[in-house]
Scaffold this active site. Structure first.
Site, mmCIF file in Angstrom:
data_model
loop_
_atom_site.group_PDB
_atom_site.id
_atom_site.type_symbol
_atom_site.label_atom_id
_atom_site.label_comp_id
_atom_site.label_asym_id
_atom_site.label_seq_id
_atom_site.Cartn_x
_atom_site.Cartn_y
_atom_site.Cartn_z
ATOM 1 N N ARG A 1 0.822 -1.214 0.000
ATOM 2 C CA ARG A 1 0.000 0.000 0.000
ATOM 3 C C ARG A 1 0.861 1.272 0.000
ATOM 4 N NH1 ARG A 1 -5.539 -0.022 1.122
ATOM 5 N NH2 ARG A 1 -6.359 -2.103 1.112
ATOM 6 N N ARG B 1 -3.340 6.211 1.031
ATOM 7 C CA ARG B 1 -3.935 7.444 1.542
ATOM 8 C C ARG B 1 -3.032 8.287 2.434
ATOM 9 N NH1 ARG B 1 -9.232 4.387 3.566
ATOM 10 N NH2 ARG B 1 -7.668 2.745 3.607
ATOM 11 N N ARG C 1 -7.329 11.926 -5.541
ATOM 12 C CA ARG C 1 -8.653 11.459 -5.115
ATOM 13 C C ARG C 1 -9.648 12.598 -4.882
ATOM 14 N NH1 ARG C 1 -11.799 9.204 -4.377
ATOM 15 N NH2 ARG C 1 -12.087 7.872 -2.559
ATOM 16 N N ASP D 1 -7.051 -2.430 -7.290
ATOM 17 C CA ASP D 1 -7.607 -3.021 -6.071
ATOM 18 C C ASP D 1 -7.967 -4.482 -6.306
ATOM 19 O OD1 ASP D 1 -8.462 -2.030 -3.270
ATOM 20 O OD2 ASP D 1 -10.051 -3.400 -3.879
ATOM 21 N N TYR E 1 -15.222 -11.506 0.903
ATOM 22 C CA TYR E 1 -15.870 -10.198 0.675
ATOM 23 C C TYR E 1 -17.207 -10.374 -0.060
ATOM 24 C CZ TYR E 1 -12.015 -7.100 2.087
ATOM 25 O OH TYR E 1 -11.079 -6.412 2.799
HETATM 26 O O1 1CP Z 1 0.093 1.105 -2.994
HETATM 27 C C1 1CP Z 1 -1.097 0.819 -3.068
HETATM 28 O O2 1CP Z 1 -1.985 1.400 -2.434
HETATM 29 C C2 1CP Z 1 -1.402 -0.278 -4.045
HETATM 30 C C3 1CP Z 1 -2.777 -0.429 -4.482
HETATM 31 C C4 1CP Z 1 -3.728 -1.261 -3.620
HETATM 32 C C5 1CP Z 1 -3.609 -2.618 -3.273
HETATM 33 C C6 1CP Z 1 -2.439 -3.539 -3.519
HETATM 34 C C7 1CP Z 1 -4.951 -0.792 -3.123
HETATM 35 C C8 1CP Z 1 -5.438 0.588 -3.248
HETATM 36 N N1 1CP Z 1 -5.615 -1.858 -2.573
HETATM 37 C C9 1CP Z 1 -4.817 -2.977 -2.634
HETATM 38 C C10 1CP Z 1 -5.127 -4.338 -2.191
HETATM 39 C C11 1CP Z 1 -6.294 -4.558 -1.307
HETATM 40 N N2 1CP Z 1 -7.545 -4.001 -1.380
HETATM 41 C C12 1CP Z 1 -6.319 -5.517 -0.289
HETATM 42 C C13 1CP Z 1 -5.174 -6.444 0.031
HETATM 43 C C14 1CP Z 1 -4.113 -5.783 0.827
HETATM 44 C C15 1CP Z 1 -4.481 -5.419 2.226
HETATM 45 O O3 1CP Z 1 -4.887 -6.324 2.982
HETATM 46 O O4 1CP Z 1 -4.367 -4.240 2.553
HETATM 47 C C16 1CP Z 1 -7.576 -5.489 0.314
HETATM 48 C C17 1CP Z 1 -8.076 -6.313 1.483
HETATM 49 C C18 1CP Z 1 -8.359 -4.524 -0.387
HETATM 50 C C19 1CP Z 1 -9.782 -4.196 -0.158
HETATM 51 C C20 1CP Z 1 -9.946 -2.753 0.054
HETATM 52 N N3 1CP Z 1 -9.945 -1.829 -0.941
HETATM 53 C C21 1CP Z 1 -10.025 -2.064 1.283
HETATM 54 C C22 1CP Z 1 -9.994 -2.695 2.656
HETATM 55 C C23 1CP Z 1 -11.354 -2.877 3.170
HETATM 56 C C24 1CP Z 1 -11.425 -3.674 4.441
HETATM 57 O O5 1CP Z 1 -12.097 -4.709 4.432
HETATM 58 O O6 1CP Z 1 -10.786 -3.266 5.430
HETATM 59 C C25 1CP Z 1 -10.129 -0.692 0.988
HETATM 60 C C26 1CP Z 1 -10.295 0.440 1.945
HETATM 61 C C27 1CP Z 1 -10.052 -0.574 -0.431
HETATM 62 C C28 1CP Z 1 -10.049 0.670 -1.237
HETATM 63 C C29 1CP Z 1 -8.672 1.111 -1.571
HETATM 64 N N4 1CP Z 1 -7.791 0.352 -2.320
HETATM 65 C C30 1CP Z 1 -6.606 1.028 -2.465
HETATM 66 C C31 1CP Z 1 -6.745 2.291 -1.786
HETATM 67 C C32 1CP Z 1 -5.695 3.345 -1.711
HETATM 68 C C33 1CP Z 1 -8.035 2.321 -1.234
HETATM 69 C C34 1CP Z 1 -8.650 3.476 -0.472
HETATM 70 C C35 1CP Z 1 -9.600 4.160 -1.386
HETATM 71 C C36 1CP Z 1 -9.814 5.604 -1.031
HETATM 72 O O7 1CP Z 1 -10.631 5.868 -0.147
HETATM 73 O O8 1CP Z 1 -9.152 6.460 -1.634
#
Ligand code: 1CP
Length: 346
Positions: A25, A29, A38, A74, A151
């Site tokens: 990640r 954010r 964003r 994602d 999910y």
């Molecule tokens: O550097 C990076 O941010 C790479 C891009 C990336 C990756 C590899 C994002 C961006 N998401 C992911 C993988 C991801 N997404 C995982 C596996 C890794 C981990 O466990 O952290 C999971 C579980 C998700 C699901 C997801 N997408 C969540 C978590 C929800 C939960 O159940 O807690 C969230 C909040 C997202 C949205 C998301 N994806 C990525 C970002 C930066 C965001 C936030 C979106 C925003 O509000 O701007």
């Protein structure tokens, strides 16, 4: 060694001047550059637009001397493309419009033309690879079958994913069919990312640690092996991340992946002993980055020293966090972590 050469050498489990570093990640954010993008674009728009995805993926590389980039996207793009209707509420987790709780729900999933609907993801990899022009390693990724299943049944995030895990006993056949469907989808998606220029792919089994050994072996492993067998035909490494998977090491040993990304509760020494021959990645606690800079530096050096003392040497190890960087993480501590790795020599 240049960054990409170091990353590729570690992936190939060959000697390196120091272990490469990237952070799960890393483009998220906590970075003002991400928040600025964003403020103007929806989350799915960023994922769907290769220029925006690349712009966000480059932000951490401009700030910190990381060895690899991860494509910005994602794991939930797959259920979204199947028709689940996934949105992200402000400050909260994902919300699914349609959950998968019955055979009829599974039949509703639209697999026709799935890869065309997901083409934006390999396109983002291609755009990133072209922009980086070999300066950094590139990771592609996908959700692991069990986590995508979890999910999809739950309809969003959860502490215990009770509906999903209950289905393993109420309708195991349906659970298996759904995981196999995800396995085939992520295998194709990962192959497309590797063909577009990714050097390796990581499968995120974020919720796999909720399962005990027997259930992980019975449900998660067959689907993972089904996906990995296909992906590995491309001849590039597959890395598996499981959060809270320390009780699963004995099961992970038999999964057909090249590498394992450890969470912060699993040490390199334990993992090396349990998983001989596998590439290892991890495992600093993301919460450490909220502590003092001195502690960040000290713990990072401790992990590097542990890697260096592993039987068989420090080859095949990649420094990373044990889970994704959290929002509000101070950038100064991220910089300190990366700086310790960059300066370290055996
Ligand atoms: O550097 C990076 O941010 C790479 C891009 C990336 C990756 C590899 C994002 C961006 N998401 C992911 C993988 C991801 N997404 C995982 C596996 C890794 C981990 O466990 O952290 C999971 C579980 C998700 C699901 C997801 N997408 C969540 C978590 C929800 C939960 O159940 O807690 C969230 C909040 C997202 C949205 C998301 N994806 C990525 C970002 C930066 C965001 C936030 C979106 C925003 O509000 O701007």
């Amino acid at each position: 060694m240049d960054k990409r050469a170091r990353f590729l050498a570690a992936l190939a489990r060959q000697p390196v001047d120091r272990p490469p570093v990237w952070l799960m990640r890393q483009a998220g954010r906590y970075l003002p550059g991400y928040r600025a993008v964003r403020a103007e674009h929806g989350f799915w728009d960023v994922c769907h637009t290769p220029e925006l995805s690349t712009r966000v993926a480059l932000e951490p590389l401009k700030k910190f001397p990381l060895d690899a980039a991860i494509v910005f996207s994602d794991i939930l793009i797959v259920p979204e493309a199947l028709g689940a209707g996934v949105t992200f509420e402000k400050g909260e987790g994902p919300v699914f419009e349609r959950t998968m709780r019955s055979r009829d729900d599974l039949k509703q999933w639209n697999t026709t033309g799935l890869m065309e609907r997901l083409a934006f993801m390999p396109n983002a990899v291609r755009h990133l690879a072209k922009t980086l022009a070999g300066s950094h390693g590139i990771l592609g990724f996908a959700g692991a079958p069990f986590t995508l299943f979890a999910y999809s049944v739950e309809g969003g995030g959860s502490d215990d994913f009770r509906h999903a895990r209950a289905m393993l006993t109420t309708d195991p056949g349906l659970a298996r069919d759904a995981m196999n469907l995800f396995a085939d989808a992520i295998a194709e998606l990962c192959l497309a990312q590797l063909a577009a220029g990714a050097d390796a792919v990581q499968l995120f089994d974020t919720w796999g640690g909720l399962l005990d050994k027997a259930d992980y072996r019975a449900f998660a492993v067959p689907a993972l092996n089904r996906a990995a067998a296909t992906i590995r035909k491309a001849g590039k490494p597959v890395i598996l991340f499981i959060k809270g998977g320390m009780h699963l090491l004995e099961v992970i040993k038999d999964i057909e992946v090249d590498g394992v990304s450890l969470d912060w509760r699993t040490s390199y020494s334990e993992a090396r002993a349990a998983l001989p021959g596998k590439l290892l990645q991890g495992q600093l606690d993301p919460v450490l980055l909220f502590g003092s800079e001195a502690a960040v530096r000290e713990r990072t050096r401790a992990v590097l020293d542990e890697i260096n003392r592993l039987p068989g040497g420090p080859g095949g190890c990649i420094v990373n966090l044990g889970h994704g960087i959290l929002p509000q993480t101070p950038e100064t501590n991220v910089a300190a972590l990366v700086d310790e790795v960059v300066r370290w020599r055996a």
